[in-house]
Design an enzyme around this catalytic site. Sequence first.
Site, short mmCIF file in Angstrom:
data_model
loop_
_atom_site.label_atom_id
_atom_site.label_comp_id
_atom_site.label_asym_id
_atom_site.label_seq_id
_atom_site.Cartn_x
_atom_site.Cartn_y
_atom_site.Cartn_z
CG MET A 82 -1.66 1.26 1.49
SD MET A 82 -2.64 1.17 3.02
CE MET A 82 -1.42 1.62 4.25
CG ASN A 83 1.85 3.86 -2.91
OD1 ASN A 83 1.63 2.77 -3.44
ND2 ASN A 83 1.80 4.99 -3.59
CG ASP A 84 0.47 8.18 -2.48
OD1 ASP A 84 1.50 7.82 -1.90
OD2 ASP A 84 0.48 8.76 -3.58
CD GLN A 101 -2.15 5.01 -6.05
OE1 GLN A 101 -1.31 4.64 -6.86
NE2 GLN A 101 -3.42 5.21 -6.36
CG PHE A 142 -0.48 6.72 -10.69
CD1 PHE A 142 -0.41 5.34 -10.71
CD2 PHE A 142 0.64 7.42 -11.11
CE1 PHE A 142 0.73 4.66 -11.12
CE2 PHE A 142 1.79 6.77 -11.53
CZ PHE A 142 1.84 5.40 -11.54
CB SER A 143 -2.51 9.57 -5.76
OG SER A 143 -1.87 8.61 -4.97
NE ARG A 207 3.49 11.78 -9.72
CZ ARG A 207 4.56 12.06 -10.44
NH1 ARG A 207 4.49 12.13 -11.75
NH2 ARG A 207 5.72 12.29 -9.85
CG ASP A 208 -0.34 12.66 -7.19
OD1 ASP A 208 -0.62 11.59 -7.78
OD2 ASP A 208 0.80 12.92 -6.76
CD GLU A 260 5.19 11.97 -6.05
OE1 GLU A 260 5.31 11.30 -7.08
OE2 GLU A 260 5.31 11.47 -4.92
CD1 TRP A 353 7.71 7.91 -2.28
CD2 TRP A 353 7.68 5.68 -2.59
NE1 TRP A 353 6.46 7.54 -2.70
CE2 TRP A 353 6.40 6.19 -2.90
CE3 TRP A 353 7.90 4.30 -2.71
CZ2 TRP A 353 5.35 5.38 -3.33
CZ3 TRP A 353 6.85 3.49 -3.14
CH2 TRP A 353 5.59 4.03 -3.44
#
Length: 569
Positions: A82-84, A101, A142-143, A207-208, A260, A353
Amino acid sequence: MRSLSGLHPFHSRYWQWANILLGLVALQCALVASINVKGTAHEDDRTIARTTLTASSGIPALDNYTGLYRPQIHFSPPQEFMNDPNGLHKDAKGTYHLYYQYNPTGLVAGNQHWGHATSKDLYHWENQPIAIYPPTSDSQVFSGSAVIDSNNTSGFFPNQTDGVVAIYTLNSASAEVQEIAYSHDGGYSFTRYDGNPVIDVNSTQFRDPKVIWHEKTQRWVMVVSHAQDFVIAFYTSPDLKAWTLVSNFSHQGLLGSQWECPNLVPMPVRDVASGELIEHQDMYVLAISVNPGAPLGGSATQYFPGTFNGTTFTAIDRTVRLTDFAKDNYAGQFFYGILDDEDPISIAWASNWQYAEEVPTAQEGWRSAMSVPRRNFLANTPSTGWVLVSRPHDLRPVLGQVLVEKEWRAEGGISNASILTESGAVHLNVAVSGLLGSIPATSSLEIVLSTSDSQESLSCGYSFSDNTFFLDRGNTRGFQDPTFTSNFSTSVFPREDGTWTMSAVVDRSIIEVFLNEGVASATSVFFATQPLTSISISTAGLPSGATTKVELRALESVWRATGNDTARV
Ligand SMILES: *[C@@H]1O[C@H](CO)[C@@H](O)[C@H](O)[C@H]1NC(C)=O
Ligand SMILES: *[C@@H]1O[C@H](CO)[C@@H](O)[C@H](O)[C@H]1NC(C)=O
Ligand SMILES: *[C@@H]1O[C@H](CO)[C@@H](O)[C@H](O)[C@H]1NC(C)=O
Ligand SMILES: *[C@@H]1O[C@H](CO)[C@@H](O)[C@H](O)[C@H]1NC(C)=O
Ligand SMILES: *[C@@H]1O[C@H](CO)[C@@H](O)[C@H](O)[C@H]1NC(C)=O
Ligand SMILES: *[C@@H]1O[C@H](CO)[C@@H](O)[C@H](O)[C@H]1NC(C)=O
Ligand SMILES: *[C@@H]1O[C@H](CO)[C@@H](O)[C@H](O)[C@H]1NC(C)=O
Ligand SMILES: *[C@@H]1O[C@H](CO)[C@@H](O)[C@H](O)[C@H]1NC(C)=O
Ligand SMILES: *[C@@H]1O[C@H](CO)[C@@H](O)[C@H](O)[C@H]1NC(C)=O
Ligand SMILES: *[C@@H]1O[C@H](CO)[C@@H](O)[C@H](O)[C@H]1NC(C)=O
């Protein structure tokens, strides 16, 4: 698989490679997702993911929250990477939605989907089926964020006021574009809008999107990042479909290598000590995550207090302000749908990261946890200037029995008190008062949490004379990595009334510390090879009028004890 992910640009051992590859490899919020980290066809991954999903219809559940490192009051994914946090919102029924994510088929980033969990209190989460899948085998979701289109501005919701629209980046080798998807069932399943993308500027580094409703102008406002240009673009829209670029915020504060996960959020201003709202302040916070290139290495989040007039954000000054003084707080997002009279609530990804894809939780089949939910407001005091104050959201749903309660004057403490709890998680409160007049140079507080046999420990402390607080994870041995640095510190002063406080949530492999009621905070993962079972707290050299008050309480696990749950991911 490892050789490919070894090209991961942020892995220290490959840093030189990374510099060569920087211009070639797409660096996204979801990071290496554009690289096929599995080294196998995405088709296979998708098939696996779909199969796993059918677990909702009766195949044994796959989650297991029992490992040595598994946080018990923090959210972590049922399995895999998992991330964001994404799409955070509170719905009309009072349910909080956390998307994230998610790589459902691997323990490193890649194959990005939106995982999903729901909660009534922001601690007890119920895992839900994956909410958003990539539409093709060579793209990744993505996010992004989610809103409730209660007025049907989008036209997607002819018969309801609880329609959810997700706004996210679709990543592919050729572009990052902004898409929307809508949900008729309150955010559990989504349909892609057939007019996607809603924003395409022909960029691979864009992005994001994070969207809020701006009451004054009756428009949706999106902040979205041109990651490698250090530009946060502001778009507005009447309907979530047609977006107009209205301004850019660029090149301020900390640049690092990429920007980001921007967030724009109206932020109440309060008096820190009394908590009272200071009226008519009309302040916003623009938060921007930076990776790599944070002062402590890897990733971090900075924020700008400022004003927003419907098109343009103006920062109050050019000072660099970070949300955290340790290394594990990234890509934080604020919930949509929190009422105006509540403080904004946020959740961040509790990792970095530099080592997120290396941490030893892989042996338990999962990687990465979220921070505890935080309640936020701005304060502006003579000693701190403008600061984003961040505290755990109401912990009552998880607070358990009192383990230790003690108060002493000047010197004293607690020696190796047991912190053995069923969950392995505890909450600590320390308040020192009477810090008036001159403070001896030796005045200090020390806190050590230790394992029973392996001689490992996690420690923190404060010097009342030089006003430095430190948090040290160096004496834990479950994880060795040159980037996994140990000792974090910050400057924080006793308040004018002569009090100084700290609180901490310690949860198996993550500690979050809050100083002076959240004026400063730190999020840090740590990996001891045995559980921490005892605590020692001592003060030395304090003036005779000073009193230290300590309360230690158990935190109760929000997960069931067995690996058998209703999760269907
Ligand atoms: C919905 O409509 C009301 C009445 O026009 C308006 O005050 C409100 O800001 C709108 N909210 C959203 C989220 O569209
Ligand atoms: C929502 O929008 C659609 C499309 O514009 C429209 O057909 C529908 O009547 C609207 N519903 C309401 C309740 O406004
Ligand atoms: C509302 O309308 C949508 C689209 O026509 C439909 O899919 C959905 O089932 C309806 N929901 C309810 C609660 O009637
Ligand atoms: C998009 O960008 C690429 C690379 O910069 C360029 O070659 C291409 O012509 C651009 N496409 C359009 C439609 O502008
Ligand atoms: C905003 O920034 C983007 C990305 O760098 C750039 O393409 C665009 O021209 C800028 N627009 C304005 C109005 O400055
Ligand atoms: C917002 O501020 C910008 C920059 O000061 C200005 O150009 C713009 O006209 C303002 N917009 C509104 C609606 O006041
Ligand atoms: C749950 O995870 C722990 C730690 O990895 C492991 O020892 C245990 O066997 C697992 N239990 C089940 C039912 O899979
Ligand atoms: C507390 O326990 C640790 C670990 O068992 C031990 O190393 C230490 O000496 C003990 N401290 C005291 C004051 O008893
Ligand atoms: C950690 O940092 C603090 C504050 O800078 C310092 O006093 C302490 O000695 C450091 N601890 C270690 C083990 O280096
Ligand atoms: C696990 O969950 C399933 C489905 O709820 C149930 O039928 C089964 O009895 C449970 N097994 C154990 C060991 O609790």
